[in-house]
Design a protein around this motif. Structure first.
Motif, PDB file in Angstrom:
ATOM      1  N   ILE A 175      22.962  53.588  40.129  1.00  0.00           N
ATOM      2  CA  ILE A 175      21.917  53.217  39.182  1.00  0.00           C
ATOM      3  C   ILE A 175      22.001  51.746  38.802  1.00  0.00           C
ATOM      4  O   ILE A 175      20.996  51.121  38.432  1.00  0.00           O
ATOM      5  N   LEU A 176      23.190  51.142  38.925  1.00  0.00           N
ATOM      6  CA  LEU A 176      23.361  49.722  38.596  1.00  0.00           C
ATOM      7  C   LEU A 176      22.420  48.858  39.435  1.00  0.00           C
ATOM      8  O   LEU A 176      21.821  47.905  38.937  1.00  0.00           O
ATOM      9  N   GLU A 218      15.844  31.285  41.287  1.00  0.00           N
ATOM     10  CA  GLU A 218      17.015  31.301  40.416  1.00  0.00           C
ATOM     11  C   GLU A 218      17.495  32.727  40.146  1.00  0.00           C
ATOM     12  O   GLU A 218      18.688  33.030  40.279  1.00  0.00           O
ATOM     13  N   VAL A 219      16.558  33.600  39.780  1.00  0.00           N
ATOM     14  CA  VAL A 219      16.920  34.985  39.455  1.00  0.00           C
ATOM     15  C   VAL A 219      17.472  35.685  40.688  1.00  0.00           C
ATOM     16  O   VAL A 219      18.488  36.397  40.615  1.00  0.00           O
ATOM     17  N   HIS A 220      16.848  35.476  41.828  1.00  0.00           N
ATOM     18  CA  HIS A 220      17.325  36.093  43.071  1.00  0.00           C
ATOM     19  C   HIS A 220      18.743  35.630  43.408  1.00  0.00           C
ATOM     20  O   HIS A 220      19.583  36.430  43.845  1.00  0.00           O
ATOM     21  N   GLY A 221      19.030  34.362  43.176  1.00  0.00           N
ATOM     22  CA  GLY A 221      20.368  33.839  43.442  1.00  0.00           C
ATOM     23  C   GLY A 221      21.432  34.543  42.618  1.00  0.00           C
ATOM     24  O   GLY A 221      22.518  34.866  43.126  1.00  0.00           O
ATOM     25  N   VAL A 222      21.123  34.801  41.340  1.00  0.00           N
ATOM     26  CA  VAL A 222      22.086  35.487  40.473  1.00  0.00           C
ATOM     27  C   VAL A 222      22.246  36.941  40.904  1.00  0.00           C
ATOM     28  O   VAL A 222      23.356  37.484  40.917  1.00  0.00           O
ATOM     29  N   MET A 223      21.142  37.597  41.265  1.00  0.00           N
ATOM     30  CA  MET A 223      21.227  38.988  41.727  1.00  0.00           C
ATOM     31  C   MET A 223      22.075  39.079  43.006  1.00  0.00           C
ATOM     32  O   MET A 223      22.860  40.015  43.173  1.00  0.00           O
ATOM     33  N   THR A 224      21.927  38.109  43.892  1.00  0.00           N
ATOM     34  CA  THR A 224      22.744  38.075  45.110  1.00  0.00           C
ATOM     35  C   THR A 224      24.214  37.924  44.744  1.00  0.00           C
ATOM     36  O   THR A 224      25.091  38.573  45.327  1.00  0.00           O
ATOM     37  N   ARG A 225      24.493  37.094  43.758  1.00  0.00           N
ATOM     38  CA  ARG A 225      25.865  36.890  43.286  1.00  0.00           C
ATOM     39  C   ARG A 225      26.440  38.190  42.718  1.00  0.00           C
ATOM     40  O   ARG A 225      27.646  38.427  42.781  1.00  0.00           O
ATOM     41  N   GLY A 227      25.815  41.064  43.942  1.00  0.00           N
ATOM     42  CA  GLY A 227      25.996  42.017  45.031  1.00  0.00           C
ATOM     43  C   GLY A 227      24.739  42.637  45.588  1.00  0.00           C
ATOM     44  O   GLY A 227      24.806  43.483  46.487  1.00  0.00           O
ATOM     45  N   GLU A 228      23.566  42.243  45.076  1.00  0.00           N
ATOM     46  CA  GLU A 228      22.319  42.799  45.597  1.00  0.00           C
ATOM     47  C   GLU A 228      21.974  42.162  46.944  1.00  0.00           C
ATOM     48  O   GLU A 228      22.283  40.995  47.182  1.00  0.00           O
TER      49      GLU A 228
END
Length: 296
Positions: A175-176, A218-225, A227-228
């Motif tokens: 769910i995370l 920017e938001v995508h970069g943080v989500m990738t960080r 683990g997405e």
């Protein structure tokens, strides 16, 4: 399970109550002290088909926490902990399902209620409060729920009950990831629409093209960080789809700011900033400070 208890009698909480009641599932609304003595015995629900009906639920107050079978938490993110800590009699085996915007709350709830089964959920249903105890269902969407702790894994049977009432509900052991996906969309749409006083669909106007491109990056970069694995192109396709599907809607953050209420900026953009590390996120940071400056 004998009864759902919904904490948070706002637009979405009342909408869920109405949809559950329509399927003959028993529902109580856990109300705050300000409602004691003048709670309306029913609220008016306006469905997607424009039909109006009165929905009666069982009112419940904090001192009746010992009788709660399943707690569905649908308050604002910043209200969750103060509301839950007032439920001193909540049984240790009562499942708590967090269905609020933003992230960062579950970790604290886990510490305060270490023995309770804890679950989290995300939903894309839309709802609007049109007046005191008058709620409109503005959009049907997906709902996902899943376990936050080990004990939460024993409550997958809640999923079909929600699915029957909501039209869609699925169980996810991860769910995370679902929460990250929703937060990423909210971190773009909510602060931009709140700061510029616009509906969601107006973000597709040419004047927002550059800021939308940079903010989504920017938001995508943080989500990738975090683990997405979505590519930037995939994220932007989902983002554009949500903007189109909710084009006539005002975001919850826009509504909160417009009505002088606290926003959930700390649990949406604040969560992105907290996990950015050394990634540059100037637009996120600027929007965060702008919403806070406007009273959010």
């Amino acid at each position: 399970m004998r009864e759902w208890t919904i904490l948070g009698a706002g637009a979405l909480g009342c909408t869920f109550a109405a949809l559950l009641k329509a399927r003959q599932q028993p529902v109580s609304l856990l109300l705050s002290e300000r409602h004691r003595g003048h709670f309306h015995p029913a609220f008016e629900f306006i469905g997607l088909n424009e039909r109006r009906r009165l929905v009666s639920t069982h009112p419940r107050f904090a001192e009746q926490a010992a009788g709660i079978d399943c707690l569905l938490v649908m308050t604002k993110a910043y209200q969750v902990l103060p509301a839950l800590t007032g439920l001193r009699g909540l049984p240790a085996d009562t499942p708590i399902l967090l269905l609020h915007n933003g992230m960062g709350v579950a970790e604290v709830v886990t510490r305060v209620f270490p023995h309770n089964p804890l679950l989290a959920g995300v939903t894309s249903h839309g709802a609007l409060k049109e007046g005191p105890w008058q709620v409109r269902h503005t959009g049907k969407g997906e709902t996902w729920l899943g376990p936050v702790n080990e004990r939460g894994k024993d409550f997958a049977h809640l999923q079909p009950l929600l699915a029957t009432a909501l039209g869609h509900a699925e169980w996810s052991e991860d769910i995370l990831s679902r929460q990250h996906r929703k937060l990423a969309i909210n971190a773009v749409i909510n602060p931009l629409t709140a700061c510029h006083d616009i509906r969601n669909g107006q973000l597709h106007e040419p004047r927002f093209a550059d800021v939308l491109a940079q903010l989504s990056e920017e938001v995508h970069g943080v989500m990738t960080r975090l683990g997405e694995t979505d590519t930037l192109a995939q994220f932007r396709r989902r983002l554009n789809s949500v903007i189109e599907l909710t084009a006539t809607n005002y975001s919850s953050m826009h509504q909160d700011l417009a009505h002088g209420r606290p926003t959930e900026i700390d649990y949406i953009t604040g969560y992105v900033l907290q996990h950015a590390g050394d990634l540059p996120v100037p637009v996120c940071r600027q929007l965060y400070h702008e919403v806070k400056k406007q009273g959010g």
